[in-house]
Design a protein around this motif. Structure first.
Motif, mmCIF file in Angstrom:
data_model
loop_
_atom_site.group_PDB
_atom_site.id
_atom_site.type_symbol
_atom_site.label_atom_id
_atom_site.label_comp_id
_atom_site.label_asym_id
_atom_site.label_seq_id
_atom_site.Cartn_x
_atom_site.Cartn_y
_atom_site.Cartn_z
ATOM 1 N N GLU A 186 2.880 3.259 2.835
ATOM 2 C CA GLU A 186 2.794 2.566 4.126
ATOM 3 C C GLU A 186 3.560 1.250 4.173
ATOM 4 O O GLU A 186 4.391 1.042 5.043
ATOM 5 C CB GLU A 186 1.329 2.330 4.483
ATOM 6 N N GLU B 232 -9.658 -2.780 4.081
ATOM 7 C CA GLU B 232 -9.933 -1.490 4.722
ATOM 8 C C GLU B 232 -11.340 -1.529 5.314
ATOM 9 O O GLU B 232 -12.291 -1.879 4.627
ATOM 10 C CB GLU B 232 -9.824 -0.371 3.675
ATOM 11 N N ASP B 233 -11.469 -1.234 6.604
ATOM 12 C CA ASP B 233 -12.819 -1.242 7.187
ATOM 13 C C ASP B 233 -13.414 0.171 7.183
ATOM 14 O O ASP B 233 -12.792 1.110 6.675
ATOM 15 C CB ASP B 233 -12.812 -1.861 8.600
ATOM 16 N N GLU B 234 -14.629 0.316 7.740
ATOM 17 C CA GLU B 234 -15.375 1.579 7.618
ATOM 18 C C GLU B 234 -14.611 2.765 8.203
ATOM 19 O O GLU B 234 -14.656 3.872 7.680
ATOM 20 C CB GLU B 234 -16.747 1.489 8.319
ATOM 21 N N GLU B 235 -13.905 2.509 9.322
ATOM 22 C CA GLU B 235 -13.219 3.631 9.969
ATOM 23 C C GLU B 235 -11.937 4.037 9.236
ATOM 24 O O GLU B 235 -11.256 4.966 9.628
ATOM 25 C CB GLU B 235 -12.872 3.280 11.418
ATOM 26 N N GLY B 236 -11.612 3.307 8.185
ATOM 27 C CA GLY B 236 -10.448 3.668 7.406
ATOM 28 C C GLY B 236 -9.161 3.022 7.887
ATOM 29 O O GLY B 236 -8.086 3.304 7.373
ATOM 30 N N SER B 237 -9.247 2.165 8.903
ATOM 31 C CA SER B 237 -8.019 1.508 9.342
ATOM 32 C C SER B 237 -7.744 0.302 8.449
ATOM 33 O O SER B 237 -8.654 -0.425 8.051
ATOM 34 C CB SER B 237 -8.147 1.076 10.799
ATOM 35 N N LYS B 238 -6.492 0.141 8.136
ATOM 36 C CA LYS B 238 -6.124 -0.888 7.162
ATOM 37 C C LYS B 238 -5.596 -2.130 7.855
ATOM 38 O O LYS B 238 -4.966 -2.064 8.908
ATOM 39 C CB LYS B 238 -5.077 -0.330 6.201
ATOM 40 N N SER C 271 0.873 -1.176 0.000
ATOM 41 C CA SER C 271 0.000 0.000 0.000
ATOM 42 C C SER C 271 0.909 1.225 0.000
ATOM 43 O O SER C 271 1.833 1.312 0.811
ATOM 44 C CB SER C 271 -0.939 -0.013 1.205
#
Lengths: 291, 245
Positions: free
Chosen positions: A130, A172-178, A127
């Motif tokens: 990152e 990637e989940d809803e809160e944007g954490s990968k 990514s």
């Protein structure tokens, strides 16, 4: 570097032989010694290869580790080279004795891989900014019998061909954490394309002529040599003059031409050997150091 | 033992061996032509190379020369890709220095150093892949290399590690068993005389169990001797055929 002591008469014998296109071991000026290549010799690496060229013996291990991309190249992975001149090769390398030569070789490797076409570095990115794969290419010098650079390049290319990097997915989940997910299937991996990885051809100037794949004895007779890194299509990617002597410009061009010609043949035969070994699959009898 | 069961109720270990069983050993002498002696050994997935130079004149400072015997100089290094996680330096770290010293101590006990006064014998070992028992693999490889160099020795030096799990002594520990953190014993044995060239134990173990563990390690070292002896005889046979004797 391991060196041999030659008398004047021995040197004259070698130089005169080269002039007649006949070397001490019966080869012509543009002939390589017999090369043995075996991949996948160290099982806890991502890829490995052992190459034996005459008495020169090289083991390369590639380990893929996850890291962060470099700031200037946020969507690329990168390669790290390390050359260990072990005391196995010669007692002079004991302790820190081999560090200078090791750094020199590693820098040369960095230089010949420092262009976009040699390895697809973008495929190593997981990514951007990152995570990326870092390929640690560790070269281990086990015995040196002349022509180190060519042998190391062949071994690095073979090891990169053998390298298998596990496939990962970024969730990637809803809160944007990968989250990074590793594939469950051990055979699900990415391979690097090594078609454009260059190989070095070292040309040693001996007398009025130049030879490829010089032995230790021949290296002792030569004052200067030219490293030419050539791709399989004959494109020169890097060039370097080494040694204490000087070369005249005309002979440099001649040597470059020879380098390109020899390099193409070398690449073709290396590819065919690697593909042949690959086609044998897991049934292949591993020889390693026992053979 | 928490987590992993190192010894099943049926008496089998993680890799399917019995308690006193060794991993598969394969070895070869005379791997390199330039060195005076060399050998390669595989013990399971642990792979080691040993190279011997000498006896030759003292290199570097003459002050190191010993008037009555040869100086044994050992260097242990382990390839950066040998371990699961990549190492940053192949040698020069604390563990490598300690291993070098242990090897030196082991071989000073075995080599007839008094035959070569004021000279030096170099033993360099290189671990290519580490999967437990690196010290043992290094000693076994170095023994073969010293024999290959034709340096007179009192006896073979055969090494093996042993551990202790569930009141049972385990011979030849693999990496998984070493990482579990139980007591560990490294033993280098001169099998003909039964003398011990090196003995080292870490983690605590009840005194009553020591004999049992030591016995297991010694038995395994004798098994190693049988195998190494076979390799040497095979090598000599092949060499003498090539020489046309």
């Amino acid at each position: 570097m391991a060196s041999v002591a030659l008398s004047e008469a021995e040197k004259v014998y070698i130089v005169h032989g080269v002039q007649e296109d006949l070397r001490v071991d019966g080869r012509g000026c543009e002939d390589y010694r017999y090369v043995e290549v075996e991949t996948d010799v160290v099982s806890n690496t991502s890829g490995s290869a052992r190459v034996k060229l005459g008495h020169t013996d090289i083991l390369v291990g590639v380990k893929a580790e996850m890291g962060t991309p470099k700031l200037e190249k946020p969507n690329e992975g990168y390669l790290e080279f390390f050359v260990d001149c072990s005391a196995n090769a010669t007692p002079e390398f004991e302790g820190r004795g081999g560090d200078d030569l090791g750094t020199e070789i590693a820098n040369t490797l960095y230089r010949i891989f420092n262009n976009k076409s040699s390895v697809d570095l973008q495929s190593l990115c997981i990514s951007p900014r990152e995570h990326c794969w870092i390929l640690y290419v560790d070269v281990l010098l086990l015995e040196c019998g002349g022509n180190l650079f060519d042998t190391i390049c062949i071994a690095v290319k073979a090891a990169l061909f053998n390298t298998r990097i596990p496939r990962v997915r970024v969730l990637e989940d809803e809160e944007g954490s990968k989250d990074i997910e590793l594939s469950d299937d051990p055979y699900d991996c990415i391979r690097l394309s090594v078609d454009n990885v260059p190989c070095i051809v070292t040309l040693c100037k001996i007398g009025y002529r130049h030879v490829v794949d010089a032995t230790l004895q021949e290296e002792a007779c030569s004052l200067a040599s030219l490293l030419v890194s050539v791709t399989s299509t004959g494109v020169v990617t890097c060039m370097r003059k080494v040694g204490k002597g000087s070369l005249d410009p005309e002979s440099i061009f001649e040597m470059m031409e020879t380098g390109k010609r020899v390099g193409k043949v070398l690449h073709a035969s290396l590819q065919s050997v690697l593909h042949k070994e690959e086609s044998l699959g897991p049934k292949r009898q591993k020889v390693g150091f026992l053979g | 033992m928490a987590g992993l069961e190192l010894l099943s109720d049926q008496g089998y270990r993680v890799d399917g061996r019995r308690a006193g069983e060794l991993r598969k050993i394969q070895a070869r002498m005379g791997v390199f032509a330039q060195a005076d002696g060399s050998a390669y050994i595989e013990q399971g997935n642990t792979k080691a190379l040993a190279v011997v130079y000498g006896p030759h004149e003292i290199r570097g400072s003459r002050a190191r020369a010993l008037p009555d015997r040869a100086l044994v100089n050992c260097q242990y290094s382990s390839a950066t890709f040998s371990t699961g996680e990549r190492k940053r330096r192949p040698h020069g770290d604390r563990k490598s220095c300690e291993m070098g010293l242990q090897l030196r101590q082991t071989f000073e006990a075995a080599i007839l150093t008094q035959l070569h006064p004021r000279s030096q014998i170099d033993i360099y070992v290189q671990v290519l892949q580490a999967d437990g028992g690196t010290y043992a693999a290094c000693v076994n490889a170095a023994t073969l290399a010293v024999l290959d160099a034709g340096i007179p020795m009192r006896d073979f030096v055969c090494a093996c590690s042993a551990g202790f799990v569930d009141n049972t002594a385990l011979a030849d520990l693999s990496h998984v068993e070493e990482a579990a953190g139980g007591p560990q014993l490294a033993l280098a044995l001169l099998p003909a005389s039964g003398q011990i060239a090196l003995l080292e134990m870490d983690a605590r173990l009840h005194e009553d169990h020591l004999e049992q563990v030591l016995e297991a390690a010694a038995r395994a070292a004798r098994d190693v001797h049988t195998l190494l002896d076979r390799v040497v005889r095979q090598h000599v046979r092949e060499a003498s055929i090539l020489l046309g004797d």
